[in-house]
Design a protein around this motif. Sequence first.
Motif, mmCIF file in Angstrom:
data_model
loop_
_atom_site.group_PDB
_atom_site.id
_atom_site.type_symbol
_atom_site.label_atom_id
_atom_site.label_comp_id
_atom_site.label_asym_id
_atom_site.label_seq_id
_atom_site.Cartn_x
_atom_site.Cartn_y
_atom_site.Cartn_z
ATOM 1 N N ASP A 1 0.838 -1.203 0.000
ATOM 2 C CA ASP A 1 0.000 0.000 0.000
ATOM 3 C C ASP A 1 0.872 1.252 0.000
ATOM 4 N N ALA A 2 1.893 1.221 0.811
ATOM 5 C CA ALA A 2 2.780 2.389 0.883
ATOM 6 C C ALA A 2 3.471 2.619 -0.460
ATOM 7 N N MET A 3 3.844 1.552 -1.130
ATOM 8 C CA MET A 3 4.465 1.700 -2.447
ATOM 9 C C MET A 3 3.449 2.229 -3.459
ATOM 10 N N HIS A 4 2.250 1.663 -3.396
ATOM 11 C CA HIS A 4 1.201 2.068 -4.338
ATOM 12 C C HIS A 4 0.935 3.570 -4.262
ATOM 13 N N GLU A 5 0.964 4.085 -3.052
ATOM 14 C CA GLU A 5 0.701 5.518 -2.855
ATOM 15 C C GLU A 5 1.737 6.408 -3.533
ATOM 16 N N LEU A 6 2.926 5.892 -3.703
ATOM 17 C CA LEU A 6 4.010 6.721 -4.271
ATOM 18 C C LEU A 6 4.043 6.684 -5.798
ATOM 19 N N ILE A 7 3.312 5.739 -6.370
ATOM 20 C CA ILE A 7 3.345 5.576 -7.828
ATOM 21 C C ILE A 7 2.475 6.627 -8.511
ATOM 22 N N ASP A 8 2.991 7.239 -9.548
ATOM 23 C CA ASP A 8 2.176 8.150 -10.353
ATOM 24 C C ASP A 8 2.526 7.976 -11.832
ATOM 25 N N GLU A 9 2.057 8.914 -12.681
ATOM 26 C CA GLU A 9 2.248 8.719 -14.118
ATOM 27 C C GLU A 9 3.708 8.889 -14.542
ATOM 28 N N ASP A 10 4.553 9.418 -13.648
ATOM 29 C CA ASP A 10 5.980 9.548 -13.966
ATOM 30 C C ASP A 10 6.808 8.388 -13.423
ATOM 31 N N THR A 11 6.153 7.378 -12.886
ATOM 32 C CA THR A 11 6.882 6.215 -12.370
ATOM 33 C C THR A 11 7.315 5.325 -13.528
ATOM 34 N N VAL A 12 8.620 5.168 -13.687
ATOM 35 C CA VAL A 12 9.150 4.356 -14.794
ATOM 36 C C VAL A 12 9.632 2.986 -14.322
ATOM 37 N N GLY A 13 9.820 2.832 -13.017
ATOM 38 C CA GLY A 13 10.286 1.546 -12.505
ATOM 39 C C GLY A 13 9.793 1.308 -11.088
ATOM 40 N N VAL A 14 9.512 0.044 -10.792
ATOM 41 C CA VAL A 14 9.128 -0.341 -9.436
ATOM 42 C C VAL A 14 10.075 -1.466 -9.026
ATOM 43 N N VAL A 15 10.647 -1.332 -7.829
ATOM 44 C CA VAL A 15 11.718 -2.230 -7.404
ATOM 45 C C VAL A 15 11.286 -3.088 -6.226
ATOM 46 N N GLY A 16 11.640 -4.365 -6.291
ATOM 47 C CA GLY A 16 11.484 -5.249 -5.147
ATOM 48 C C GLY A 16 12.840 -5.825 -4.775
ATOM 49 N N VAL A 17 12.986 -6.180 -3.507
ATOM 50 C CA VAL A 17 14.259 -6.715 -3.029
ATOM 51 C C VAL A 17 14.056 -8.168 -2.615
ATOM 52 N N ALA A 18 14.878 -9.043 -3.166
ATOM 53 C CA ALA A 18 14.772 -10.455 -2.814
ATOM 54 C C ALA A 18 16.040 -10.846 -2.050
ATOM 55 N N GLY A 19 15.990 -10.527 -0.763
ATOM 56 C CA GLY A 19 17.154 -10.720 0.108
ATOM 57 C C GLY A 19 17.779 -9.370 0.404
ATOM 58 N N SER A 20 17.198 -8.608 1.343
ATOM 59 C CA SER A 20 17.685 -7.243 1.560
ATOM 60 C C SER A 20 19.044 -7.249 2.254
ATOM 61 N N THR A 21 19.818 -6.208 1.955
ATOM 62 C CA THR A 21 21.193 -6.100 2.436
ATOM 63 C C THR A 21 21.257 -6.064 3.958
ATOM 64 N N GLU A 22 20.342 -5.351 4.576
ATOM 65 C CA GLU A 22 20.448 -5.172 6.025
ATOM 66 C C GLU A 22 19.785 -6.289 6.815
ATOM 67 N N TYR A 23 18.649 -6.813 6.326
ATOM 68 C CA TYR A 23 17.900 -7.794 7.114
ATOM 69 C C TYR A 23 17.663 -9.124 6.410
ATOM 70 N N GLY A 24 18.074 -9.250 5.164
ATOM 71 C CA GLY A 24 17.897 -10.513 4.460
ATOM 72 C C GLY A 24 16.450 -10.856 4.158
ATOM 73 N N VAL A 25 15.611 -9.840 4.004
ATOM 74 C CA VAL A 25 14.168 -10.051 3.828
ATOM 75 C C VAL A 25 13.808 -10.107 2.344
ATOM 76 N N VAL A 26 12.818 -10.960 2.027
ATOM 77 C CA VAL A 26 12.355 -11.093 0.641
ATOM 78 C C VAL A 26 11.002 -10.409 0.494
ATOM 79 N N ASP A 27 10.931 -9.432 -0.395
ATOM 80 C CA ASP A 27 9.673 -8.705 -0.630
ATOM 81 C C ASP A 27 8.683 -9.568 -1.414
ATOM 82 N N PRO A 28 7.381 -9.219 -1.379
ATOM 83 C CA PRO A 28 6.373 -9.954 -2.174
ATOM 84 C C PRO A 28 6.512 -9.575 -3.653
ATOM 85 N N ILE A 29 7.380 -10.291 -4.355
ATOM 86 C CA ILE A 29 7.756 -9.911 -5.723
ATOM 87 C C ILE A 29 6.573 -9.984 -6.705
ATOM 88 N N PRO A 30 5.752 -11.031 -6.708
ATOM 89 C CA PRO A 30 4.658 -11.056 -7.686
ATOM 90 C C PRO A 30 3.729 -9.845 -7.546
#
Lengths: 352, 352
Positions: free
Chosen positions: B132-161
Amino acid sequence: MQTVQRAEPQNFERVLTSMCTEPHPKAREAAERFLATNPGDPGTYKTVAKLEDQAVEMLGEIAGLPDPSGYITSGGTEANIQAVRIARNHGDSRAPNIVAPESVHFSFRKAAELLGVELRTAPTTDHRADLDAMHELIDEDTVGVVGVAGSTEYGVVDPIPEIAELAADAGALCHVDAAWGGFYLPFTDFDWNFEHADIDTLTIDPHKGGQAAVPAGGLLARSRELFDDLAIDTPYLESTSQITLTGTRSGAGVASAVAAMEALWPVGYREQYERAMDNAEWLADALSDRGHEVFGPELPLVTADLSVPMTDELRDRGWRVSKTGAGEMRIVCMPHVTRSMLRSFVADLDWY
Amino acid sequence: MQTVQRAEPQNFERVLTSMCTEPHPKAREAAERFLATNPGDPGTYKTVAKLEDQAVEMLGEIAGLPDPSGYITSGGTEANIQAVRIARNHGDSRAPNIVAPESVHFSFRKAAELLGVELRTAPTTDHRADLDAMHELIDEDTVGVVGVAGSTEYGVVDPIPEIAELAADAGALCHVDAAWGGFYLPFTDFDWNFEHADIDTLTIDPHKGGQAAVPAGGLLARSRELFDDLAIDTPYLESTSQITLTGTRSGAGVASAVAAMEALWPVGYREQYERAMDNAEWLADALSDRGHEVFGPELPLVTADLSVPMTDELRDRGWRVSKTGAGEMRIVCMPHVTRSMLRSFVADLDWY
């Protein structure tokens, strides 16, 4: 057996086009020892971070800059991109441009595309920067003016002090690309370095004439402040910020740069330069005697307007040759290029 | 004796913070053999160019992408910069932005500064991307959306699909940063790769969990066309254009990536992942038993909110540890991190 074990790396016996070369034995040894280190994480890999300071110090000595700032890049492209980035960030134009002779390396086109900077290239005269043509392109949005000290295609050295004056008059930074020339120029009479002109940044690559192992390019800057605008915070590293373009970097490249410079600066590099120039002059004479129109060598690089399209035939015989944008054959006399290699090459040319 | 010969590379006995590791013996051997090659000049260095094709093919297999496009980068930073560049050039906004969770690696801030793209980061929930927080930031100038699969600080995998769906709905490209996680995730139940979601580009680094020698990052793209906008002409090379960020590149990295993947995919990597997870779980329990608040391991990475500021004391004892931006101690269980190493570490912690 695995594919990679069956694969044979390119040997240098017939490579006449590369600006890289066989690493010096001490450079190879150092690269192998430091293969598993990362100067991009200096808090963890402290030894290689110290070696990088030393590499920069030595590059400064070669380029006439006491107390230099800089770092070991992945190569000349990264160094040139970063120099354009420094100029862009240092300037205050909303539509910044960089002025350079048309002989600049294609990495400046890459930098311009990447950074949203307009690259304006001025026609050259006999492949050398034309000051009037460059002057005409400079305007109030010019943030950087570039000179080449040893051009990629023709090995030509631009009038660097005059280019630095153009930059100063425009309130722009002056960058010199000596990626390839930097390890030959100390033994010539050219004015090319920080001592000779008011240069702000300079590219000089240990993995070219410096005989270090790839990847070891070099970027030097007259003052540390020039890097300030590039700094990105690095929360999870032991260090706190990063000014490089890449993140993880090759400790092998850094260690091999120090090893090569310790082994070769200045005596070995001078010998190498003299041998390379002798070879280039021999080749230029041999090609000229055979009726080709030859350009160079100004530095150890020769081009020749060969009258038949023989590049493909030469490639079939294993020679690695390339052409300039204008279609001339281009031979780079790197340290691995020997006189006997050139004799075989000319003999193969005679065969046609 | 020369400085570089006296210098000792960092050994890995007490390194708990690096996401690089000791190269696999076959990766080291291949790196040493291909030290003097340059895949950035594929016309001249043909063998290593073929090895690079093979490396990309194998990375595609690991990341669920038949017939992949891509190349071996200098590391994750180059791959992420290039992914943002692809998104910028592919989009048609004059003020482009990229939307990512705040857990993205700092290379995205570097990419944004470099490329003139706005980076919008959304708060995370338990260090995982909040849709939801990501969705709120997206607008017509959004050219890329990024997910992290194994974050650098915590090793967390985002919901990629779900992140890929956000991207598709916005008409933006989807990039996944699996620089570190990519060699662990095939052995988990996470949905993270091209097979699981409509991802356009993905970072996966052989020189991290892949046990290749630095520099060997990886960038994959679903279609070759995505690279078209990056191509710069290369007049003097035997090849004709270049889509990489850097120019001269490390053949050692490429060859070692192939060697490591040939040696370890998939059986060796699975064993490595299981051992690393066992170690990380053991460490998490040991720290938890001692009253620390522990996060992880989701992948083999543990953070702990240590109650005393003991990082400096641990460093004095030779441990290479780092902290997250929030101040927690962060331990990465790379292949060189053994159980006995962790036992010594915990014993040193107990000493305080």
